[in-house]
Design a protein around this motif. Sequence first.
Motif, mmCIF file in Angstrom:
data_model
loop_
_atom_site.group_PDB
_atom_site.id
_atom_site.type_symbol
_atom_site.label_atom_id
_atom_site.label_comp_id
_atom_site.label_asym_id
_atom_site.label_seq_id
_atom_site.Cartn_x
_atom_site.Cartn_y
_atom_site.Cartn_z
ATOM 1 N N LYS A 160 0.838 -1.197 0.000
ATOM 2 C CA LYS A 160 0.000 0.000 0.000
ATOM 3 C C LYS A 160 0.875 1.249 0.000
ATOM 4 N N GLU A 161 1.966 1.231 0.786
ATOM 5 C CA GLU A 161 2.889 2.366 0.808
ATOM 6 C C GLU A 161 3.520 2.577 -0.566
ATOM 7 N N ARG A 162 3.949 1.471 -1.185
ATOM 8 C CA ARG A 162 4.546 1.579 -2.520
ATOM 9 C C ARG A 162 3.521 2.089 -3.526
ATOM 10 N N GLU A 163 2.294 1.616 -3.393
ATOM 11 C CA GLU A 163 1.237 2.058 -4.302
ATOM 12 C C GLU A 163 0.991 3.558 -4.137
ATOM 13 N N ASN A 164 0.929 4.034 -2.889
ATOM 14 C CA ASN A 164 0.727 5.462 -2.638
ATOM 15 C C ASN A 164 1.891 6.280 -3.186
ATOM 16 N N ASP A 165 3.107 5.791 -3.003
ATOM 17 C CA ASP A 165 4.288 6.468 -3.529
ATOM 18 C C ASP A 165 4.222 6.564 -5.050
#
Length: 156
Positions: free
Chosen positions: A104-109
């Motif tokens: 999810k963090e990578r997706e948001n980034d």
Amino acid sequence: MKKIDLLKLRKAAGLSQRELADRLMVQPSFLSAIENGRSRFPDEKIDKLKEIVALDDITDFLTEDTSEVPVIPPHTHALDETDSLSQLLRHIHNLAHKSDGRDKERENDLLSRIDYLSKRNDRLSERLDDLRDSLDSLREENYRLKELLLRNNISF
């Protein structure tokens, strides 16, 4: 104990591994395991195999099995998931590949990068449009000046 020489039988029938696997409703990797001696052909599929290769008797394709290779159970390679073990394996597989918080963090980034690049692209497109307008104006002015020079018989 005798085993089916599946490779020989399959080739005699003119079938690819994928074609035979599709017709038997098993994974091609399972047929490969059978052909390489890592697994045995399931007894419950013999009648279907005879039907597919259009043979009533497959004794010509039986060989002596002298291997002591551990057998891969056929239910782990079935395409139909009617038995509970196959369903459980599928569920465990899905859980293992479920995304975690880092995804999810990578997706948001990535989404923020996409947003930044999209805005930058919009600004560059506007700048490009402005430059094209300026170029068009300069071309018009250049054309007008050339006409003036020609009307006054001035060479350039």
